[in-house]
Design a protein around this motif. Structure first.
Motif, PDB file in Angstrom:
ATOM      1  N   MET A 101       0.756  -1.377  -0.142  1.00 25.18           N
ATOM      2  CA  MET A 101       0.055  -0.050   0.049  1.00 25.18           C
ATOM      3  C   MET A 101       0.802   1.449  -0.154  1.00 25.18           C
ATOM      4  SD  MET A 101      -3.169  -0.064  -0.556  1.00 25.18           S
ATOM      5  CE  MET A 101      -3.156   1.830  -0.177  1.00 25.18           C
ATOM      6  N   ALA A 102       2.061   1.073   0.073  1.00 26.43           N
ATOM      7  CA  ALA A 102       3.076   2.437  -0.165  1.00 26.43           C
ATOM      8  C   ALA A 102       2.743   3.185  -1.481  1.00 26.43           C
ATOM      9  CB  ALA A 102       4.437   2.023  -0.103  1.00 26.43           C
ATOM     10  N   ARG A 103       2.201   4.332  -1.190  1.00 28.28           N
ATOM     11  CA  ARG A 103       1.809   5.300  -2.311  1.00 28.28           C
ATOM     12  C   ARG A 103       2.993   5.637  -3.320  1.00 28.28           C
ATOM     13  NH1 ARG A 103      -3.887   5.017  -1.821  1.00 28.28           N
ATOM     14  NH2 ARG A 103      -4.360   5.228   0.528  1.00 28.28           N
ATOM     15  N   ASN A 104       2.680   5.632  -4.490  1.00 25.49           N
ATOM     16  CA  ASN A 104       3.635   6.030  -5.440  1.00 25.49           C
ATOM     17  C   ASN A 104       4.515   7.136  -5.192  1.00 25.49           C
ATOM     18  OD1 ASN A 104       2.346   4.984  -8.773  1.00 25.49           O
ATOM     19  ND2 ASN A 104       2.881   3.781  -7.026  1.00 25.49           N
ATOM     20  N   SER A 105       3.641   8.206  -4.672  1.00 20.57           N
ATOM     21  CA  SER A 105       4.293   9.591  -4.074  1.00 20.57           C
ATOM     22  C   SER A 105       5.288   9.334  -2.869  1.00 20.57           C
ATOM     23  CB  SER A 105       3.272  10.541  -3.782  1.00 20.57           C
ATOM     24  OG  SER A 105       2.366   9.941  -2.802  1.00 20.57           O
ATOM     25  N   SER A 133       0.702  11.982 -12.835  1.00 18.83           N
ATOM     26  CA  SER A 133       0.577  13.149 -12.062  1.00 18.83           C
ATOM     27  C   SER A 133       0.644  13.225 -10.819  1.00 18.83           C
ATOM     28  CB  SER A 133      -0.756  13.795 -12.727  1.00 18.83           C
ATOM     29  OG  SER A 133      -1.885  13.343 -11.744  1.00 18.83           O
ATOM     30  N   PRO A 134       1.004  14.367 -10.143  1.00 21.50           N
ATOM     31  CA  PRO A 134       1.075  14.324  -8.613  1.00 21.50           C
ATOM     32  C   PRO A 134       0.017  13.837  -7.856  1.00 21.50           C
ATOM     33  CG  PRO A 134       1.984  16.524  -9.585  1.00 21.50           C
ATOM     34  CD  PRO A 134       1.365  15.634 -10.609  1.00 21.50           C
ATOM     35  N   SER A 193       5.233  16.020 -20.127  1.00 20.83           N
ATOM     36  CA  SER A 193       4.800  15.202 -18.876  1.00 20.83           C
ATOM     37  C   SER A 193       3.474  14.535 -19.065  1.00 20.83           C
ATOM     38  CB  SER A 193       4.890  16.369 -17.906  1.00 20.83           C
ATOM     39  OG  SER A 193       4.625  15.740 -16.591  1.00 20.83           O
ATOM     40  N   TYR A 194       3.033  13.725 -18.021  1.00 20.48           N
ATOM     41  CA  TYR A 194       2.008  13.404 -17.935  1.00 20.48           C
ATOM     42  C   TYR A 194       1.452  12.508 -19.323  1.00 20.48           C
ATOM     43  CZ  TYR A 194      -2.657  12.850 -15.878  1.00 20.48           C
ATOM     44  OH  TYR A 194      -4.051  12.345 -15.138  1.00 20.48           O
ATOM     45  N   MET A 220       2.497  20.479 -12.112  1.00 16.25           N
ATOM     46  CA  MET A 220       1.406  20.875 -12.512  1.00 16.25           C
ATOM     47  C   MET A 220       0.825  20.366 -13.637  1.00 16.25           C
ATOM     48  SD  MET A 220       0.067  23.040 -10.063  1.00 16.25           S
ATOM     49  CE  MET A 220      -1.213  23.920 -10.855  1.00 16.25           C
ATOM     50  N   SER A 221       1.551  19.354 -14.275  1.00 11.21           N
ATOM     51  CA  SER A 221       1.043  18.534 -15.291  1.00 11.21           C
ATOM     52  C   SER A 221      -0.147  17.788 -15.357  1.00 11.21           C
ATOM     53  CB  SER A 221       2.393  17.738 -15.898  1.00 11.21           C
ATOM     54  OG  SER A 221       2.488  16.734 -15.368  1.00 11.21           O
ATOM     55  N   GLY A 222      -0.495  17.702 -14.054  1.00 11.33           N
ATOM     56  CA  GLY A 222      -1.737  17.024 -14.135  1.00 11.33           C
ATOM     57  C   GLY A 222      -3.160  17.753 -14.078  1.00 11.33           C
TER      58      GLY A 222
END
Lengths: 325, 197
Positions: A69-73, A97-98, A234-235, B174-176
């Motif tokens: 369950m460790a979050r990606n962040s 994305s964040p 990105s993303y 902020m790319s999301g």
């Protein structure tokens, strides 16, 4: 979305005991909820395992253990990961994305489904979504599809960045089954090639769940890079990505690791190129030759021939970046 | 009534007749039944969801399928968080759960029980705007405004996380959040303004 019952589960054994044929475990939900909205996943029972599984990231003598369950962040801020396994953090930061990284779990990242557009479009044939219905991508829009390891049945690629780093670092997947039996699957054996059963993404047994992922300690702390090439900065999912890691003695390569995303149904290791680099000098010429070796067996489809040259450049560049970062 | 009478000739004939009828249903009809069975849907299931939103506690009955975004907008009439793509690709639905930015369209309401949710409605202090809201006005951080609640929630988190070291870092983190009007420069300036305040 189909109606479903929802149950919060407090430990792994109870989660496995509660699991029925049409049950789905949910952790971050970033892929599953989307698949449920599109009626691709239609669970009748959703079991919330967010508090049933560990989110700890533990340093032990032989490596690091990352709770399911460790979050990606968490993998991008954890001090142990940043110091000893920076490749993991670099790969995670290249993905999603964040917001999604705050939600997504480690185990869920391993279990996410392909983003092949035909898999998501329920009006088209897709062997992964509906076995024996055909593969629309094989002769269709296959610019994003696989260039190696695919079959006539399926040309989808695995979408994860984290998994490319885990493949490169020879991770192990700890699982537990409904009889409380614990076992280990090496990362290379976890994901599958499509073959004649493209509906099966991995070798996780039916009545089992991932409890943690382990990375054995290694000598790649100082020289690693994750290079991801995509349609926007990105993303976006990878056209091709490369995880590269070098262990150096002076300028000589003691050990090398190379893996890629965006090229196959599973994170792909370039073993021949790694073997070539071992014992060689860390020079641009050797990096370039390793890249040549890696791409020689690629079999691009009608629309993704560009991936060969792109990958060749990406491998050489990622290896070069290992020396500067 | 004697026991023998329950196995009468009539009952036997009825039973075997029914059996023959069942066996004579063509395969295609049975296949059709299987297909129809797939179309039958389990009845919807409701939960009582208790959640704290903008420091106010709510307890609402909701279908298990309700996402946090739909709970906010449809049940609680907090329409600040926007539904853009509803598939986690645009960021218009960004809210904070326990202080971290997440996508409310991919969050099941049932999973946020007992957690603290902050939406754009909870950012201002009474009539006094949050510094990020003020900065968006001053720096032209929006045009049509549809993505703005998500942009601002993400921007507040971006500053809190400390990802404001350079324009490139702000853009990456902020790319999301997509903006179809293209107010990106104003958004980056707003974030710089708050980060440097």
């Amino acid at each position: 979305m189909r109606p479903f019952s929802f149950t919060k589960i407090d430990n792994a054994a109870n989660a496995l005991a509660a699991k029925k044929e049409k049950s789905q475990f949910i952790a971050g939900g970033t892929n599953l909820v989307d698949l449920m909205k599109k009626n691709i996943a239609q669970p009748e029972q959703v079991l919330d395992v967010t508090t049933a599984l560990s989110s700890e990231i533990e340093d032990f003598t032989k490596g690091i253990r990352i709770g399911a369950m460790a979050r990606n962040s968490a993998l991008t801020t954890n001090a142990i990961v940043l110091e000893k396994y920076p490749l993991v953090s670099k790969a995670v930061l290249a993905g999603a994305s964040p917001q999604i990284r705050n939600m997504a779990s480690t185990a869920g990242n391993l279990l996410q489904r392909t983003r092949c557009p035909y898999f998501y479009d329920v009006t088209t044939a897709c062997n992964k979504r509906k076995p024996n219905s055909g593969c629309s991508a094989l002769e269709g829009e296959n610019r994003m599809s696989a260039v190696i390891g695919y079959s006539e049945q399926c040309v989808a690629v695995h979408p994860s960045d984290l998994c490319v780093a885990l493949a490169a670092l020879d991770a192990k997947v700890n699982i537990e089954n409904s009889k409380n039996k614990k076992s280990v699957i090496s990362f290379g054996d976890f994901h599958r090639l499509p073959g004649n059963e493209p509906n099966r993404d991995n070798n996780l047994p039916e009545n089992a769940l991932i409890t943690s992922v382990e990375i054995p300690s290694n000598g790649f702390q100082k020289h690693s890079a994750y290079l991801k090439i995509r349609d926007r900065d990105s993303y976006a999912f990878a056209l091709v990505s490369v995880a590269a890691a070098l262990e150096l003695q002076g300028t000589r390569i003691v050990a090398a690791r190379l893996a890629s995303g965006g090229v196959a149904h599973k994170p792909w290791r370039w073993y021949d190129a790694e073997a070539f680099l071992k014992g060689k000098e860390a020079t641009a010429a050797n990096f370039s030759e390793a890249a040549n070796i890696a791409v020689q067996d690629l079999k691009p489809l009608a629309h993704n021939g560009f991936k060969k040259e792109m990958l060749q450049g990406a491998i050489a560049t990622a290896l070069q970046q290992c020396l500067t970062v | 009534m004697s026991k023998e009478s329950t196995y009468s000739r009539r009952a036997f004939l009825k039973a075997s007749g029914a059996f023959v009828m069942l066996a004579s249903i063509p395969y295609s009809l049975k296949a059709m039944y299987v297909d129809v069975d797939k179309l039958t849907v389990v009845p919807k299931q409701a939960l009582s969801i208790t959640v704290s939103i903008n420091k106010k506690s709510y307890s609402v009955p909701a279908d298990t399928r309700t996402t946090l975004l739909d709970l906010l907008r449809e049940e609680l009439h907090l329409t600040g968080a926007k539904k853009g793509c509803d598939h986690g690709q645009c960021g218009a639905c960004t809210v904070h759960v326990d202080g971290e930015r997440v996508l409310s369209c991919l969050t099941l309401s049932a999973m946020i029980q007992g957690k603290e949710v902050t939406t754009i409605e909870g950012l201002a202090d009474g009539e006094k705007l949050h510094p990020m809201q003020q900065a968006f006005i001053e720096c032209d951080g929006f045009q049509c405004g549809y993505c703005t609640p998500g942009q601002i929630m993400s921007a507040v988190a971006c500053v809190k996380e400390g990802h404001t070291g350079s324009v490139a870092e702000i853009k990456e983190f902020m790319s999301g959040n997509l903006c179809r009007c293209g107010a990106y420069n104003g958004i980056v300036q707003s974030i710089q303004k708050v980060a440097n305040a």
